[in-house]
Design an enzyme around this catalytic site. Structure first.
Site, PDB file in Angstrom:
ATOM      1  N   PHE A 144       1.405  -3.289   4.132  1.00 28.93           N
ATOM      2  CA  PHE A 144       1.686  -4.827   4.710  1.00 28.93           C
ATOM      3  C   PHE A 144       3.232  -4.760   4.731  1.00 28.93           C
ATOM      4  CE2 PHE A 144      -2.222  -7.649   3.422  1.00 28.93           C
ATOM      5  CZ  PHE A 144      -2.854  -6.973   4.346  1.00 28.93           C
ATOM      6  N   HIS A 203      -2.902   8.088   6.038  1.00 31.39           N
ATOM      7  CA  HIS A 203      -2.965   6.881   5.530  1.00 31.39           C
ATOM      8  C   HIS A 203      -4.393   6.350   5.690  1.00 31.39           C
ATOM      9  CE1 HIS A 203      -2.166   2.813   4.036  1.00 31.39           C
ATOM     10  NE2 HIS A 203      -2.340   2.236   5.053  1.00 31.39           N
ATOM     11  N   GLU A 259      -1.849   5.322  13.255  1.00 30.30           N
ATOM     12  CA  GLU A 259      -1.050   6.577  12.493  1.00 30.30           C
ATOM     13  C   GLU A 259      -1.312   7.682  13.269  1.00 30.30           C
ATOM     14  OE1 GLU A 259      -1.821   8.884   8.399  1.00 30.30           O
ATOM     15  OE2 GLU A 259      -3.442   7.680   9.166  1.00 30.30           O
ATOM     16  N   LYS A 269      -9.102   8.168   1.392  1.00 27.02           N
ATOM     17  CA  LYS A 269      -9.803   6.876   1.334  1.00 27.02           C
ATOM     18  C   LYS A 269     -11.229   6.829   1.895  1.00 27.02           C
ATOM     19  CE  LYS A 269      -5.383   4.297   1.673  1.00 27.02           C
ATOM     20  NZ  LYS A 269      -4.519   5.419   2.162  1.00 27.02           N
ATOM     21  N   CYS A 300       0.828  -1.398   0.198  1.00 22.79           N
ATOM     22  CA  CYS A 300       0.015   0.021  -0.028  1.00 22.79           C
ATOM     23  C   CYS A 300       0.696   1.156  -0.123  1.00 22.79           C
ATOM     24  CB  CYS A 300      -1.013   0.020   1.129  1.00 22.79           C
ATOM     25  SG  CYS A 300      -1.972  -1.537   1.310  1.00 22.79           S
ATOM     26  N   HIS A 354      -9.550   2.386  -0.752  1.00 19.78           N
ATOM     27  CA  HIS A 354      -7.893   2.067  -0.708  1.00 19.78           C
ATOM     28  C   HIS A 354      -7.430   1.834  -1.903  1.00 19.78           C
ATOM     29  CE1 HIS A 354      -4.024   1.391   0.577  1.00 19.78           C
ATOM     30  NE2 HIS A 354      -4.399   0.845   1.705  1.00 19.78           N
TER      31      HIS A 354
END
Length: 785
Positions: free
Chosen positions: A397, A301, A312, A333, A168, A338
């Site tokens: 990830f 994010h 975050e 998002k 991502c 996403h």
């Protein structure tokens, strides 16, 4: 006299392009986002009956790019179509002409993706399950680097071509690496961005992790319950400031700097306190000459999952301190979902346009702020705000973290690098090949001409067998596929050989820049085949995290404790060379003192079937070609760091250069023009002449279509009666992305036998005409008294 850092080259953003759930342009994206419009709804293109959700951010805009890369409409790949569509907008809106305004050789590409052409793989695998033979072209769209080569060919861009896959955070990493390419002087312009399209595997995988929200995601909200997947592409055109001024190109914003880090915590979950993410944010500030009080807006994010959002928020607080309470943190998002590998580019575009229009974008779906998050989410619609600088966060990830720093035009000048110039040296290596474990086994196999591999169902294959305990305990290895085990084992050996494994602080400061062309296909196949045959309920949540290309780098961080900058380069058969080049640039720029640079490859049954079906390999022309597994790691380090530690120095990396043939997927320029340009530029940048080189370690691996152009180019650059033309892959096999590493280790071995060792040039090329040449020199021997 102490070296004084030179001022960093300013890098500006001249144009942007996008295709997203908000429509087919960057302005459509921005207008939808600033108005707080949610474009997440029922997904129509895929059957959605077995997933945790039926909604996503689907692109509904017709997508018909001009460039034709496929034999027919039925075999086109949507992720590539998205990338081309966004790129066409960015290139057109810049008003710049390739060749006329900027030489094609000075214009490169950095492409990012998470799933790449995996939808093409799904369609091919389903045909195999049905007993039908897939069109072999589908397999050529699966590797991430296909996107970089399609973009290079579509616009005739012959400069450096990179592909990046850090899940991502992929396109945020692509922007970071493109920034260094321009600052290093290797290009004047870079087309940078990312693309991803919906796949059944992605919906099944995130469903298996219970990460998807049944309603549009609500990041930072107290009642949030998961993320919404999206699709699309974003592209940004980066120029050096000098080039923008010379050409009169528009300037929307400046890209000041970046920060990269590894969590080393968990395959999917972030560090709960946001420790790794905070280091990325701090590094972005430091590389940009900013302080926390300069930041009033962060494009977060903000996925909508409970763990990610709170982590975050903790990271922003830890990095910005008291200034965080005056900083808006919002999530794009919430409106488009996403976009995985495209998220960093698309959210970077939103951040850039926010600076242009002085509007902080909203978190449209935020209702009832979670106290565990607690920062200002700009709920509802965009808010007018004075913004001179802004950050954009992307975390992926395997604990890959990236933060980018942007500024309004002319408001900031890029600062000097934090560390002065220094030589980059090789202080250790770990080697696992079919010849055995360790460099000595490799040297002996090549010196003895011991051809590796055996016939395997129409191909020649050389497997790498090794002591798996070097990758961890049996329990730890159960979480790894073979490519990850190769990475951990070779990195562990390299770190020990460099003498850097005894100091916990030194290990923690070490980063990982991994190269792989094939990547996690073993895990991707294990995960996808049951999903396609049995449905989403067959999805294995233990396998899904390993389907990302940067999974191996994440396992290295978790196993060894490395926390420095981490990235994964996926430039096909040139992936390891690209990783070495990116690592070199990062070390020269002072972004790290030491980097592990592994190149790893392993073959699954489906990968072998793909090679077998492509005419280039399955026909008689491929009979002299051996596919070889490998895990080879080099430790690259700034000389000052190595000398402080008293580390061994095996080689000096003098420099590198990259060039693209711009001929398209799986195509080379038969004249060898691209590889010739890479070799000549590498020599020029290192101040060497052809006769200074003692050996050319060639890319040649037994495929005439690729070997002949390189041979012709080498004859034009060198006197091959005086420069040895070494072809190790014809003996040891083609280790795909590990080819440059293979040659580098062999060159060190050859120096040990030479009376007067001299510099060498190492070539590595993808099968689509992306060429990287590296120049290595033997380490000067200490003077004797």
């Amino acid at each position: 006299m102490t070296d004084v850092p030179e001022p960093a080259v300013g890098v500006v953003i001249a144009a942007v392009g996008a295709i997203t759930p908000h429509g087919g342009s960057a302005e459509a994206l921005w207008e939808g986002v600033r108005a707080g419009q949610v474009a997440i709804g029922p997904v129509r293109r895929l059957p959605m009956d077995q997933y945790q959700t039926s909604v996503g951010g689907e692109v509904t805009e017709p997508c018909k790019p001009v460039y034709d890369y496929a034999p027919d409409l039925d075999t086109r790949d949507l992720s590539l179509d998205f990338a081309l569509t966004a790129a066409e907008e960015a290139m057109a809106s810049s008003g710049l002409r390739v060749g006329a305004d900027i030489p094609a050789e000075r214009w490169g590409v950095a492409y990012a993706t998470c799933h790449a052409g995996w939808r093409s793989a799904e369609l091919a695998l389903r045909q195999v399950q049905e007993g039908r033979a897939p069109d072999w072209h589908r397999y050529t769209y699966v590797p991430p680097h296909a996107g970089a080569e399609v973009l290079s060919a579509a616009f005739g861009l012959k400069g450096p071509a990179l592909s990046v896959n850090t899940a991502c955070a992929s396109s945020a990493h692509a922007l970071a690496h493109a920034l260094e390419v321009i600052r290093s002087g290797a290009a004047d312009a870079m087309l940078v961005g990312g693309s991803d399209a919906f796949t059944e595997s992605a919906f099944a995988g995130f469903s298996s992790l219970w990460s998807l929200s049944p309603e549009p995601a609500a990041p930072y909200s107290k009642d949030r319950c998961g993320l919404s997947l999206g699709e699309g592409s974003g592209m940004l055109l980066l120029l050096s400031r000098q080039t923008a001024e010379r050409t009169g190109a528009p300037v929307i914003a400046e890209l000041l700097g970046y920060g990269l880090s590894a969590d080393g915590h968990h395959p999917t979950a972030p560090h709960p306190e946001g420790e790794g993410a905070a280091r990325a944010i701090r590094a972005a500030l430091a590389s940009s000459g900013l302080v926390p009080d300069d930041i009033r807006y962060v494009n977060g994010h903000g996925t909508g999952t409970p763990k990610n959002d709170s982590a975050e928020s903790n990271a922003v607080r830890a990095a910005l301190g008291a200034a965080a309470e005056r900083t808006a943190l919002s999530s794009t998002k919430s409106m488009i979902g996403h976009l995985l590998g495209a998220a960093g580019a698309v959210e970077g575009i939103v951040t850039v346009l926010a600076l242009r229009d002085q509007v902080a974008p909203p978190t449209a779906t935020c209702a009832g702020l979670d106290p565990q998050c607690g920062l200002d989410p700009v709920a509802g619609t965009g808010r007018p705000m004075v913004l001179d600088t802004a950050l954009s966060n992307n975390f992926g990830f395997a604990g890959a973290n990236a933060t980018l720093a942007f500024a309004r035009p002319g408001r900031r000048r890029a600062p000097a690098a934090g560390l002065g110039p220094d030589e980059i040296v090789v202080t250790g290596f770990g080697v696992i090949t079919s010849a055995g474990e360790g460099a000595e086994a490799l040297w002996d196999a090549y010196a003895g001409g011991h051809r590796q591999g055996t016939a395997h169902e129409g191909l020649r294959l050389a497997r790498a067998e090794f002591d798996r305990s070097a990758a961890g305990t049996a329990r730890e290895r159960r979480r790894m596929d073979k490519v990850s085990q190769l990475a951990v084992a070779s990195c562990r050996a390299a770190l020990a050989a460099a003498g850097a494994d005894r100091d916990e602080a030194a290990v923690a400061a070490t980063g990982v820049v991994l190269g792989t062309g094939i990547g996690p296909m073993e895990s991707s196949e294990r995960f996808t085949v049951p999903v396609l045959s049995e449905g989403a309920r067959a999805a294995n949540p233990g396998v899904f995290p390993n389907t990302v290309f940067n999974g191996a780098a994440g396992h290295v961080a978790m196993a060894l404790g490395t926390r420095g900058p981490t990235s994964t380069l996926t430039s096909g058969h040139a992936a390891g060379a690209a990783a070495l080049a990116v690592a070199y640039d990062m070390l020269r720029a002072g972004r790290a003192e030491r980097l592990l640079v592994p190149a790893v490859e392993a073959f699954s049954p489906a990968v072998l079937e793909a090679y077998r079906s492509i005419p280039l390999f399955g026909a008689a022309a491929g009979r002299r070609y051996t596919l070889a597994e490998a895990g080879i790691t080099l430790v690259l380090e700034r000389r000052s760091s190595a000398q402080r530690r008293g580390a061994p120095i095996h080689a000096v990396v003098l420099g590198h250069a990259s060039a693209s043939d711009a001929c398209g997927i799986g195509r080379w320029d038969p004249s060898g023009d691209g590889v010739e340009r890479a070799m000549r530029e590498a020599l020029r940048r290192t101040g060497l002449r052809p006769h200074d080189i003692s050996a050319l370690w060639a890319n040649a691996a037994g495929l005439a279509a690729a070997d002949r152009p390189e041979q012709a180019a080498a004859q034009r650059v060198f006197d091959l009666d005086r420069v040895r033309f070494e072809t190790p892959k014809r003996v040891l096999g083609e280790p795909v992305g590990a080819g440059a590493h293979l040659s580098a280790v062999l060159a060190v071995g050859a120096w040990r036998q030479a009376a007067t060792p001299r510099p060498v040039l190492v070539n590595s090329s993808s099968l689509g005409g992306t060429h990287t040449s590296l120049v290595l020199s033997p380490a000067p021997q200490p003077a004797t008294e």
